[in-house]
Design an enzyme around this catalytic site. Sequence first.
Site, PDB file in Angstrom:
ATOM      1  N   LYS A  11       0.823  -1.205   0.000  1.00 34.58           N
ATOM      2  CA  LYS A  11       0.000   0.000   0.000  1.00 34.58           C
ATOM      3  C   LYS A  11       0.865   1.266   0.000  1.00 34.58           C
ATOM      4  CE  LYS A  11      -4.021  -2.141   2.264  1.00 34.58           C
ATOM      5  NZ  LYS A  11      -5.027  -1.986   3.347  1.00 34.58           N
ATOM      6  N   TYR A  51     -12.342  -1.598  -3.655  1.00 35.40           N
ATOM      7  CA  TYR A  51     -12.883  -1.816  -2.305  1.00 35.40           C
ATOM      8  C   TYR A  51     -14.408  -1.697  -2.288  1.00 35.40           C
ATOM      9  CZ  TYR A  51      -8.380  -1.988   0.175  1.00 35.40           C
ATOM     10  OH  TYR A  51      -7.153  -2.357   0.671  1.00 35.40           O
ATOM     11  N   ASN A 114      -2.049   0.247   6.782  1.00 35.39           N
ATOM     12  CA  ASN A 114      -1.549  -1.018   7.326  1.00 35.39           C
ATOM     13  C   ASN A 114      -0.702  -1.817   6.344  1.00 35.39           C
ATOM     14  OD1 ASN A 114      -3.598  -1.828   5.700  1.00 35.39           O
ATOM     15  ND2 ASN A 114      -4.790  -2.875   7.282  1.00 35.39           N
ATOM     16  N   HIS A 117      -2.142  -5.399   1.432  1.00 38.84           N
ATOM     17  CA  HIS A 117      -3.451  -6.017   1.179  1.00 38.84           C
ATOM     18  C   HIS A 117      -3.243  -7.465   0.775  1.00 38.84           C
ATOM     19  CE1 HIS A 117      -7.489  -6.718  -0.423  1.00 38.84           C
ATOM     20  NE2 HIS A 117      -6.871  -7.364  -1.396  1.00 38.84           N
ATOM     21  N   GLU A 128     -10.127  -9.728  -7.661  1.00 35.99           N
ATOM     22  CA  GLU A 128      -9.056  -8.741  -7.468  1.00 35.99           C
ATOM     23  C   GLU A 128      -7.923  -8.912  -8.483  1.00 35.99           C
ATOM     24  OE1 GLU A 128      -9.823  -7.962  -2.708  1.00 35.99           O
ATOM     25  OE2 GLU A 128      -8.028  -9.058  -3.312  1.00 35.99           O
TER      26      GLU A 128
HETATM   27  N1  UDP Z   1      -9.791  -0.363   7.287  1.00 41.83           N
HETATM   28  C1  UDP Z   1      -9.862   0.820   8.027  1.00 41.83           C
HETATM   29  N2  UDP Z   1     -10.606   0.820   9.186  1.00 41.83           N
HETATM   30  C2  UDP Z   1     -11.253  -0.285   9.630  1.00 41.83           C
HETATM   31  C3  UDP Z   1     -11.197  -1.454   8.888  1.00 41.83           C
HETATM   32  C4  UDP Z   1     -10.453  -1.472   7.721  1.00 41.83           C
HETATM   33  O1  UDP Z   1      -9.287   1.838   7.635  1.00 41.83           O
HETATM   34  O2  UDP Z   1     -11.891  -0.219  10.696  1.00 41.83           O
HETATM   35  C5  UDP Z   1      -9.019  -0.388   6.034  1.00 41.83           C
HETATM   36  C6  UDP Z   1      -7.674  -1.101   6.177  1.00 41.83           C
HETATM   37  O3  UDP Z   1      -6.726  -0.450   5.316  1.00 41.83           O
HETATM   38  C7  UDP Z   1      -8.014  -2.491   5.683  1.00 41.83           C
HETATM   39  C8  UDP Z   1      -8.990  -2.162   4.554  1.00 41.83           C
HETATM   40  O4  UDP Z   1      -9.751  -1.069   5.040  1.00 41.83           O
HETATM   41  O5  UDP Z   1      -6.850  -3.192   5.261  1.00 41.83           O
HETATM   42  C9  UDP Z   1      -9.926  -3.283   4.156  1.00 41.83           C
HETATM   43  O6  UDP Z   1     -10.600  -3.738   5.321  1.00 41.83           O
HETATM   44  P1  UDP Z   1     -10.757  -5.298   5.596  1.00 41.83           P
HETATM   45  O7  UDP Z   1     -11.696  -5.453   6.728  1.00 41.83           O
HETATM   46  O8  UDP Z   1     -11.055  -6.022   4.326  1.00 41.83           O
HETATM   47  O9  UDP Z   1      -9.290  -5.704   6.143  1.00 41.83           O
HETATM   48  P2  UDP Z   1      -8.137  -6.617   5.475  1.00 41.83           P
HETATM   49  O10 UDP Z   1      -8.805  -7.674   4.662  1.00 41.83           O
HETATM   50  O11 UDP Z   1      -7.289  -5.692   4.629  1.00 41.83           O
HETATM   51  O12 UDP Z   1      -7.372  -7.156   6.648  1.00 41.83           O
HETATM   52 MG    MG Z   2     -10.209  -7.515   3.178  1.00 43.86          MG
END
Ligand code: UDP
Ligand code: MG
Length: 139
Positions: A11, A51, A114, A117, A128
Amino acid sequence: MALERTLTIVKPDAVAACHIGDIIKIFEANHFTLVAARLVRLTKKEAEGFYAVHRGKGFFESLTTFMSSGPALVMVLEGERVIARLRQAMGATNPDQADPGTIRKLYAQNIERNAVHGSDSPETAAFEIGYFFPGVELI
Ligand code: UDP
Ligand code: MG
């Protein structure tokens, strides 16, 4: 055991912090095979499309602004059970809850920024991968 493919993204936060090499080193240590890679600068609309499952959530606007804020490295990885194994190597979405040694524990700044992805299921991976790569670009 059949080979799987998954989509991963270094990212914009981790690209800006010069962690591309650190993260690829972890992929290689896990024997994930790289089958496609491209540096992208997503538009806001492209980030929103990627997303789309999160549209309407409280973090969607901020997340898609962040994801379109700078270059990101998009890759396809191949391996046995690579979808689950990548998720394990990444660690929890919130780095405060990520296990020691995981990519997010090492390099994430917070729950949004974070570092990485990874697709969460075979169906998600198919969507994706197709979002970024035509089949002819998968080695
Ligand atoms: N994210 C965020 N706040 C939250 C949850 C998710 O900003 O409370 C962001 C974070 O960058 C995350 C992305 O949205 O990686 C997609 O969320 P997901 O729940 O799919 O998490 P992931 O699969 O990436 O662990
Ligand atoms: Mg996810």
